[in-house]
Write a protein that holds these residues in place. Sequence first.
Motif, PDB file in Angstrom:
ATOM      1  N   GLN A  26      -4.694   5.687  -5.107  1.00  0.00           N
ATOM      2  CA  GLN A  26      -4.900   7.129  -5.263  1.00  0.00           C
ATOM      3  C   GLN A  26      -6.335   7.568  -4.980  1.00  0.00           C
ATOM      4  O   GLN A  26      -6.650   8.756  -5.038  1.00  0.00           O
ATOM      5  N   GLU A  60      -7.490   2.018   1.945  1.00  0.00           N
ATOM      6  CA  GLU A  60      -6.091   1.774   1.609  1.00  0.00           C
ATOM      7  C   GLU A  60      -5.307   3.082   1.503  1.00  0.00           C
ATOM      8  O   GLU A  60      -4.153   3.170   1.934  1.00  0.00           O
ATOM      9  N   HIS A  61      -5.949   4.090   0.945  1.00  0.00           N
ATOM     10  CA  HIS A  61      -5.309   5.405   0.830  1.00  0.00           C
ATOM     11  C   HIS A  61      -5.134   6.037   2.213  1.00  0.00           C
ATOM     12  O   HIS A  61      -4.059   6.560   2.542  1.00  0.00           O
ATOM     13  N   ARG A  66       4.498   7.834  -0.940  1.00  0.00           N
ATOM     14  CA  ARG A  66       3.150   8.169  -1.400  1.00  0.00           C
ATOM     15  C   ARG A  66       2.270   6.928  -1.332  1.00  0.00           C
ATOM     16  O   ARG A  66       2.761   5.804  -1.234  1.00  0.00           O
ATOM     17  N   GLU A  67       0.986   7.155  -1.409  1.00  0.00           N
ATOM     18  CA  GLU A  67       0.019   6.070  -1.325  1.00  0.00           C
ATOM     19  C   GLU A  67      -0.073   5.348  -2.673  1.00  0.00           C
ATOM     20  O   GLU A  67      -0.149   5.993  -3.721  1.00  0.00           O
ATOM     21  N   THR A  68      -0.067   4.023  -2.638  1.00  0.00           N
ATOM     22  CA  THR A  68      -0.235   3.261  -3.874  1.00  0.00           C
ATOM     23  C   THR A  68      -1.633   3.462  -4.428  1.00  0.00           C
ATOM     24  O   THR A  68      -1.826   3.637  -5.635  1.00  0.00           O
ATOM     25  N   ALA A  96      -2.275   4.325   4.241  1.00  0.00           N
ATOM     26  CA  ALA A  96      -0.937   4.709   3.782  1.00  0.00           C
ATOM     27  C   ALA A  96      -0.608   6.146   4.175  1.00  0.00           C
ATOM     28  O   ALA A  96       0.493   6.449   4.645  1.00  0.00           O
ATOM     29  N   ARG A  97      -1.591   7.048   3.999  1.00  0.00           N
ATOM     30  CA  ARG A  97      -1.366   8.466   4.332  1.00  0.00           C
ATOM     31  C   ARG A  97      -1.083   8.648   5.820  1.00  0.00           C
ATOM     32  O   ARG A  97      -0.165   9.385   6.205  1.00  0.00           O
ATOM     33  N   LEU A 130       0.816  -1.226   0.000  1.00  0.00           N
ATOM     34  CA  LEU A 130       0.000   0.000   0.000  1.00  0.00           C
ATOM     35  C   LEU A 130       0.844   1.268   0.000  1.00  0.00           C
ATOM     36  O   LEU A 130       0.312   2.374  -0.087  1.00  0.00           O
ATOM     37  N   LEU A 131       2.164   1.096   0.090  1.00  0.00           N
ATOM     38  CA  LEU A 131       3.066   2.242   0.169  1.00  0.00           C
ATOM     39  C   LEU A 131       4.075   2.165  -0.968  1.00  0.00           C
ATOM     40  O   LEU A 131       4.633   1.107  -1.260  1.00  0.00           O
ATOM     41  N   GLU A 176      -8.789   8.735  -2.694  1.00  0.00           N
ATOM     42  CA  GLU A 176      -8.714   9.317  -1.355  1.00  0.00           C
ATOM     43  C   GLU A 176      -9.850   8.887  -0.440  1.00  0.00           C
ATOM     44  O   GLU A 176      -9.788   9.106   0.769  1.00  0.00           O
TER      45      GLU A 176
END
Length: 300
Positions: A199, A205-206, A195-197, A209-210, A185-186, A201
Amino acid sequence: MRYIDKDDIRILLPGDWDEKADAALRYVERKMKEAYESSIAEGKTSDEVEKAVKAARTAAIQNKSDLWSYAGHHVKSIMHEKCWYCETKEVRSDMPVDHFRPKNSVAECPTHPGYWWLAFHWENYRYSCTFCNSRRVDVENQTAGGKQDHFPIIQPPAWAGDPDADWQAERPVLLDPTNLDDVSLLTYHENGYPRETCQDETADEHLRARQSIYFYHLDHIKAVRARKILAVKIRDHVENIDRLERLRQAGQDTWEDIKYHKREIIKLIREKAAFCTAAKIYLQGFRDRDWVKEILDRDL
């Protein structure tokens, strides 16, 4: 972030680990019981009793803090003494063992007592650098981070608040290097920033990662620069190999020089190298070359 198999961790633990961990937990429980009985005998209010038990528990856990250091001494080799979160080899860091589920309190849930019953549970340990584990402010880059006692989750279910609750049913927000599904996920941009794999938002999963980038402080400027340098080095080696291959096809003997650049790339993506996951991601950008595929497919 690289995947770490828990079975490999278990193998590295010393033979007396279970005995030591059980004894430490019994010690904490005994101190809690003593504090409770003493407070009741003194006629303290329920709030005072709770505070006394918590203080006794925190002190007892701290008295046995050498135990997770003992575990860390044995399991640090699994990632070649790199931080499990950011993959750095920070020589100034004491590389403490992080309790993935905080042992004394949970910042996102003020009523939570902390996962004290997991204080000596090896599955709750993550080998971590100081920058990922403790609060640090990056003045130059105007960022801050450090996991500390943060443990956000995606609800439901709510946080497991006592030893009888099913803590394994929780859905942690923070990415876990011992979870195979989490590490993908990263990713990392060529400018060095994580960055997040995913996208989207709105996706969990986003979010995960964020939040992990923030709490593990993966955007600390020193780590960002180190990754950017890796990206530049890999691009330079690839472009040199492309140039040397053209010369070789034109009849020049450039094979030894080509092999040199390939060896240098391999050094950057080998498992023991700092930030090797980022290095592999950067090399993936050149996978249209057959020799790059061969290197990436090797067990390094």
